[in-house]
Design a protein around this motif. Structure first.
Motif, PDB file in Angstrom:
ATOM      1  N   GLY A  44      41.532  21.570  33.083  1.00  0.00           N
ATOM      2  CA  GLY A  44      40.514  21.555  33.575  1.00  0.00           C
ATOM      3  C   GLY A  44      40.503  21.452  35.204  1.00  0.00           C
ATOM      4  O   GLY A  44      40.154  21.536  36.437  1.00  0.00           O
ATOM      5  N   SER A  45      42.262  20.848  35.387  1.00  0.00           N
ATOM      6  CA  SER A  45      42.296  20.503  36.952  1.00  0.00           C
ATOM      7  C   SER A  45      42.117  21.854  37.189  1.00  0.00           C
ATOM      8  O   SER A  45      42.119  21.753  38.246  1.00  0.00           O
ATOM      9  CB  SER A  45      43.470  19.418  37.031  1.00  0.00           C
ATOM     10  N   LEU A  46      42.900  22.561  36.630  1.00  0.00           N
ATOM     11  CA  LEU A  46      43.360  24.061  37.759  1.00  0.00           C
ATOM     12  C   LEU A  46      41.985  24.643  37.704  1.00  0.00           C
ATOM     13  O   LEU A  46      41.698  25.302  38.956  1.00  0.00           O
ATOM     14  CB  LEU A  46      44.271  25.206  36.483  1.00  0.00           C
ATOM     15  N   ARG A  47      40.850  24.121  36.691  1.00  0.00           N
ATOM     16  CA  ARG A  47      39.834  25.428  37.465  1.00  0.00           C
ATOM     17  C   ARG A  47      38.396  24.823  38.465  1.00  0.00           C
ATOM     18  O   ARG A  47      38.463  25.523  38.496  1.00  0.00           O
ATOM     19  CB  ARG A  47      38.689  24.761  35.634  1.00  0.00           C
ATOM     20  N   TYR A  48      39.376  23.643  38.704  1.00  0.00           N
ATOM     21  CA  TYR A  48      38.287  22.426  39.439  1.00  0.00           C
ATOM     22  C   TYR A  48      38.852  23.513  40.981  1.00  0.00           C
ATOM     23  O   TYR A  48      37.598  23.974  41.742  1.00  0.00           O
ATOM     24  CB  TYR A  48      39.237  21.260  39.612  1.00  0.00           C
ATOM     25  N   VAL A  49      39.868  24.417  41.152  1.00  0.00           N
ATOM     26  CA  VAL A  49      40.611  24.393  42.522  1.00  0.00           C
ATOM     27  C   VAL A  49      39.924  25.940  42.177  1.00  0.00           C
ATOM     28  O   VAL A  49      39.367  27.004  43.004  1.00  0.00           O
ATOM     29  CB  VAL A  49      42.037  24.353  42.679  1.00  0.00           C
ATOM     30  N   PHE A  50      40.891  27.094  41.202  1.00  0.00           N
ATOM     31  CA  PHE A  50      40.534  28.519  41.270  1.00  0.00           C
ATOM     32  C   PHE A  50      39.789  28.159  39.754  1.00  0.00           C
ATOM     33  O   PHE A  50      39.816  28.335  38.057  1.00  0.00           O
ATOM     34  CB  PHE A  50      42.382  28.907  40.854  1.00  0.00           C
ATOM     35  N   PRO A  51      38.121  28.455  39.525  1.00  0.00           N
ATOM     36  CA  PRO A  51      37.748  28.403  38.400  1.00  0.00           C
ATOM     37  C   PRO A  51      38.168  29.429  37.364  1.00  0.00           C
ATOM     38  O   PRO A  51      38.076  29.342  36.075  1.00  0.00           O
ATOM     39  CB  PRO A  51      36.510  29.427  38.717  1.00  0.00           C
ATOM     40  N   THR A  52      38.176  30.490  37.905  1.00  0.00           N
ATOM     41  CA  THR A  52      38.961  32.294  36.755  1.00  0.00           C
ATOM     42  C   THR A  52      39.737  32.985  37.695  1.00  0.00           C
ATOM     43  O   THR A  52      40.760  32.089  38.466  1.00  0.00           O
ATOM     44  CB  THR A  52      37.882  33.267  37.299  1.00  0.00           C
ATOM     45  N   ARG A  53      40.429  33.740  36.638  1.00  0.00           N
ATOM     46  CA  ARG A  53      41.783  34.355  36.463  1.00  0.00           C
ATOM     47  C   ARG A  53      41.405  34.960  37.951  1.00  0.00           C
ATOM     48  O   ARG A  53      42.975  35.022  38.755  1.00  0.00           O
ATOM     49  CB  ARG A  53      42.053  34.987  35.187  1.00  0.00           C
ATOM     50  N   THR A  54      40.916  35.410  37.882  1.00  0.00           N
ATOM     51  CA  THR A  54      40.686  36.558  39.461  1.00  0.00           C
ATOM     52  C   THR A  54      40.727  35.242  41.024  1.00  0.00           C
ATOM     53  O   THR A  54      41.460  35.521  41.902  1.00  0.00           O
ATOM     54  CB  THR A  54      39.384  37.377  39.526  1.00  0.00           C
ATOM     55  N   ASP A  55      40.099  34.247  40.544  1.00  0.00           N
ATOM     56  CA  ASP A  55      40.207  33.416  41.542  1.00  0.00           C
ATOM     57  C   ASP A  55      41.927  32.748  42.016  1.00  0.00           C
ATOM     58  O   ASP A  55      42.628  33.349  42.771  1.00  0.00           O
ATOM     59  CB  ASP A  55      39.408  32.387  41.589  1.00  0.00           C
ATOM     60  N   LEU A  56      42.443  32.372  40.667  1.00  0.00           N
ATOM     61  CA  LEU A  56      43.739  32.542  41.007  1.00  0.00           C
ATOM     62  C   LEU A  56      44.808  33.413  41.106  1.00  0.00           C
ATOM     63  O   LEU A  56      45.764  32.930  42.171  1.00  0.00           O
ATOM     64  CB  LEU A  56      44.451  31.811  38.952  1.00  0.00           C
ATOM     65  N   VAL A  57      44.784  34.184  41.036  1.00  0.00           N
ATOM     66  CA  VAL A  57      45.704  35.160  41.321  1.00  0.00           C
ATOM     67  C   VAL A  57      45.181  36.493  43.247  1.00  0.00           C
ATOM     68  O   VAL A  57      46.043  36.100  43.865  1.00  0.00           O
ATOM     69  CB  VAL A  57      45.302  37.085  40.914  1.00  0.00           C
ATOM     70  N   VAL A  58      44.441  35.914  43.489  1.00  0.00           N
ATOM     71  CA  VAL A  58      43.693  36.108  44.809  1.00  0.00           C
ATOM     72  C   VAL A  58      44.633  35.065  45.886  1.00  0.00           C
ATOM     73  O   VAL A  58      45.005  35.288  46.413  1.00  0.00           O
ATOM     74  CB  VAL A  58      42.133  36.512  44.850  1.00  0.00           C
ATOM     75  N   GLY A  59      44.206  33.773  45.473  1.00  0.00           N
ATOM     76  CA  GLY A  59      44.549  32.748  46.282  1.00  0.00           C
ATOM     77  C   GLY A  59      46.126  32.625  45.847  1.00  0.00           C
ATOM     78  O   GLY A  59      46.682  31.444  47.122  1.00  0.00           O
ATOM     79  N   ALA A  60      46.686  32.769  44.819  1.00  0.00           N
ATOM     80  CA  ALA A  60      48.280  33.028  45.624  1.00  0.00           C
ATOM     81  C   ALA A  60      48.965  34.367  45.977  1.00  0.00           C
ATOM     82  O   ALA A  60      49.361  33.766  46.527  1.00  0.00           O
ATOM     83  CB  ALA A  60      48.992  33.125  43.234  1.00  0.00           C
TER      84      ALA A  60
END
Length: 217
Positions: A44-60
């Motif tokens: 849940g903490s991760l989803r607060y910053v990156f709601p989706t896998r796409t958000d996560l990969v783009v953020g990385a």
């Protein structure tokens, strides 16, 4: 007194965790759950910053690009134009654990850009950054301080050749899964070729290649 949530720091920590998962296990292993576990945070903490896998990969990917730019900007000119140019060139090759990890991440994310359109802008920025680095090296070796204005035709072609060499050797060195004698030998060979190219650039346009001798007949 408790401090507030530092979103920027958390984004950076999670982006670094993406990189570790990707380098160790491949792009297919990157998920919200695997990255949360790697970072040691609740899902849940991760989803607060990156709601989706796409958000996560783009953020990385954006984090990787920002880190690469910071390292390049940290290269100081407290020495000769040639030694500074060499340091910039080295920073664009996977010669350290950090730059190797960044390149592995970049290659994987380029492949992922087909499925994640948001990565395409980062992919293009990375390519533009290497091109600008090559152009900057050419400008510096031809004129210190570098001359303003567009590159000449000779300078443009020199930058294109240098960009191609940097990209080619960067990918070539990634073919070695671990560092060791074979990698050391290849890295040394790559640097000899690049150093010769820097010499050629510094010497100017150079002497045209003579035409091949005509056959008699």
């Amino acid at each position: 007194m408790a401090t507030g949530f530092d979103a920027d720091r958390r984004r950076a920590e999670l982006a670094e965790a993406v990189g570790r998962v990707l380098v160790r296990d491949g792009i297919g292993a990157v998920s919200l759950r695997s990255v949360a576990a790697e970072a040691g945070v609740a899902l849940g903490s991760l989803r607060y910053v990156f709601p989706t896998r796409t958000d996560l990969v783009v953020g990385a990917a954006e984090h990787m690009l920002a880190q690469s730019r910071s390292r390049l900007a940290a290269v100081r000119r407290g020495r000769s134009a040639r030694s500074y140019a060499e340091e910039v060139a080295r920073s664009l090759l996977p010669l350290t654990e950090r730059t190797r990890a960044d390149l592995e991440i970049n290659v994987a994310l380029i492949a992922e850009s087909r499925a994640v359109p948001g990565l395409r802008a980062v992919r293009d920025e990375v390519k533009a950054g290497v091109r600008e680095g090559a152009e900057g090296i050419v400008r510096l070796l031809r004129s210190d301080p570098p001359a303003a204005g567009p590159l000449t035709g000779h300078e443009h072609r020199a930058a294109v050749r240098l960009h191609a060499l940097l990209d080619g050797f960067a990918i070539d060195l990634l073919h070695y899964e671990e560092t060791g004698p074979a990698w050391d030998a290849r890295a040394a060979e790559a640097w000899v070729v690049l150093a010769e190219e820097l010499d050629r650039i510094a010497a100017g346009p150079g002497t045209p290649t003579p035409p091949a001798p005509r056959s008699e007949g």
